[in-house]
Design an enzyme around this catalytic site. Structure first.
Site, short mmCIF file in Angstrom:
data_model
loop_
_atom_site.label_atom_id
_atom_site.label_comp_id
_atom_site.label_asym_id
_atom_site.label_seq_id
_atom_site.Cartn_x
_atom_site.Cartn_y
_atom_site.Cartn_z
N GLY A 48 -84.08 30.00 -28.58
CA GLY A 48 -83.93 29.69 -30.24
C GLY A 48 -83.70 27.97 -29.67
O GLY A 48 -83.50 27.02 -28.66
N GLY A 49 -83.15 27.15 -30.80
CA GLY A 49 -82.91 25.91 -30.44
C GLY A 49 -81.17 25.62 -30.31
O GLY A 49 -80.87 26.78 -29.92
N ALA A 52 -79.98 27.69 -26.95
CA ALA A 52 -79.65 29.53 -26.96
C ALA A 52 -80.60 29.84 -26.72
O ALA A 52 -81.92 30.05 -26.54
CB ALA A 52 -79.42 30.19 -29.22
N LYS A 69 -77.97 35.55 -30.75
CA LYS A 69 -78.45 34.35 -30.26
C LYS A 69 -77.20 33.54 -30.22
O LYS A 69 -76.38 32.86 -30.34
CB LYS A 69 -78.88 33.62 -31.35
N ASP A 164 -87.08 22.81 -41.68
CA ASP A 164 -88.34 22.99 -40.72
C ASP A 164 -88.89 23.85 -41.34
O ASP A 164 -88.79 24.88 -40.10
CB ASP A 164 -86.99 23.41 -38.84
#
Length: 331
Positions: A48-49, A52, A69, A164
């Site tokens: 993830g971002g 993560a 996460k 986003d």
């Protein structure tokens, strides 16, 4: 659960490639660990971002499958932790069946790990769907766009701007009699308008974090911008699902060109596409360069999409010879 995908060597050159200080890979694999004495990490699913890593996990007592996460401890500075915490709290505060459910946020456990626990989704994101099944029929795009818009209505009503929206952040599952039930993911770069996100909401500004191909010019320039950036992104999403192209061409990956003439007409981007005229009109209005020319709220856009569904008009979008520099055929 989140379906993992193999890395694509061309990914960095695609319009879905993000611009964010978060494309970092975890330094440790936590598979097999039990977090907080409750969640056993079963397998690695993806990244993830904000440094993560996403794992499929199981609650050790009730055997419930979840997704976890986890921020990598070696990559987690104060700003990263704050952004991660904001993501969890933003999504958890929203009430929509089309937004992923956040079960728990742990800011620091006994091992100093920071993680969030989410519902486990079985399906794929729209980037994968587009890759193997695109371009999509307009009826599917209308349904998908309507569901994403419903998520935005809920988010904006709570003052949350996603910032986003793109195929990779919209997850498709089987639910409610359809295989195209959408869950909006990843509020990692979301911002807050300080109240209900209306046309008069407080504008945001700051570093450009997100996915440039889905950003309007005011967001690419660092602001000021408001919830209408989500309306623009949803318009780009629908345009891409229908054509596998982007509504604005030229420029570079990180600074897409926004010509004064406006977006490329759908009929020019994909001459054989079939869709109601009204749907093209809605999409092109959503991706207008000037935010004042877009829909001024997600609720307004939702009404327009629902009106198309209610009308259920079905015909092929005709090719205008004059638009293509051709002479009309003689009668």
């Amino acid at each position: 659960m989140f379906t993992p995908r193999m890395p694509d060597s061309n990914r960095s050159r695609e319009p879905d490639a993000p611009r964010a200080p978060c494309n970092r890979r975890a330094s440790v694999d936590l598979t097999g660990r039990v977090l907080g004495g409750r969640y056993r990490l079963l397998r690695h699913l993806g990244h993830g971002g904000s440094g993560a890593t996403i794992y499929e996990a199981e609650h050790v007592d009730v055997r419930r499958r979840v997704a976890v996460k986890v921020l990598d401890p070696g990559l987690s500075d104060a700003d990263t932790i704050a952004r991660f915490t904001q993501e969890a709290r933003a999504a958890a505060a929203l009430r929509s069946e089309h937004i992923i459910d956040i079960i728990e946020l742990v800011c620091h456990d006994t091992n100093e790990l920071v993680y969030m626990v989410m519902e486990c989704l079985d399906g794929e994101d729209l980037a994968a769907t587009l890759k193997h099944d695109g371009p999509l029929d307009w009826r599917r795009v209308l349904s998908i766009g309507t569901q994403v818009c419903e998520a935005l209505v809920a988010a904006h009503a709570s003052g949350v701007v996603h910032c986003d929206i793109k195929p990779g952040n919209c997850f498709r599952i089987s639910h409610g009699g359809t295989d195209d039930f959408i869950k909006v993911l990843d509020f990692g770069v979301s911002c807050f308008s300080g109240g209900a996100a209306t046309a008069n909401g407080r504008p945001n500004s700051g570093p450009v974090i997100g996915t440039p191909g889905y950003m309007p010019q005011e967001q690419l320039r660092g602001g000021p911008y408001d919830h209408r950036v989500d309306i623009f992104a949803l318009g780009v999403l629908m345009f891409r699902l229908l054509t596998n192209k982007m509504p604005y061409s030229g420029g570079s990956l990180f600074v897409p060109r926004r010509p004064a003439s406006g977006p490329i007409p759908l009929r020019r981007a994909a001459p054989a596409v079939e869709l109601p005229d009204d749907l093209e009109t809605v999409i092109l209005k959503s991706v207008a360069s000037d935010p004042a020319e877009r829909y001024q709220s997600a609720a307004e856009l939702l009404d327009a999409l629902l009106a198309i569904a209610d009308t259920a008009v079905e015909h092929r979008l005709g090719r205008d010879p004059l638009a293509w520099g051709e002479r009309p055929s003689a009668a």
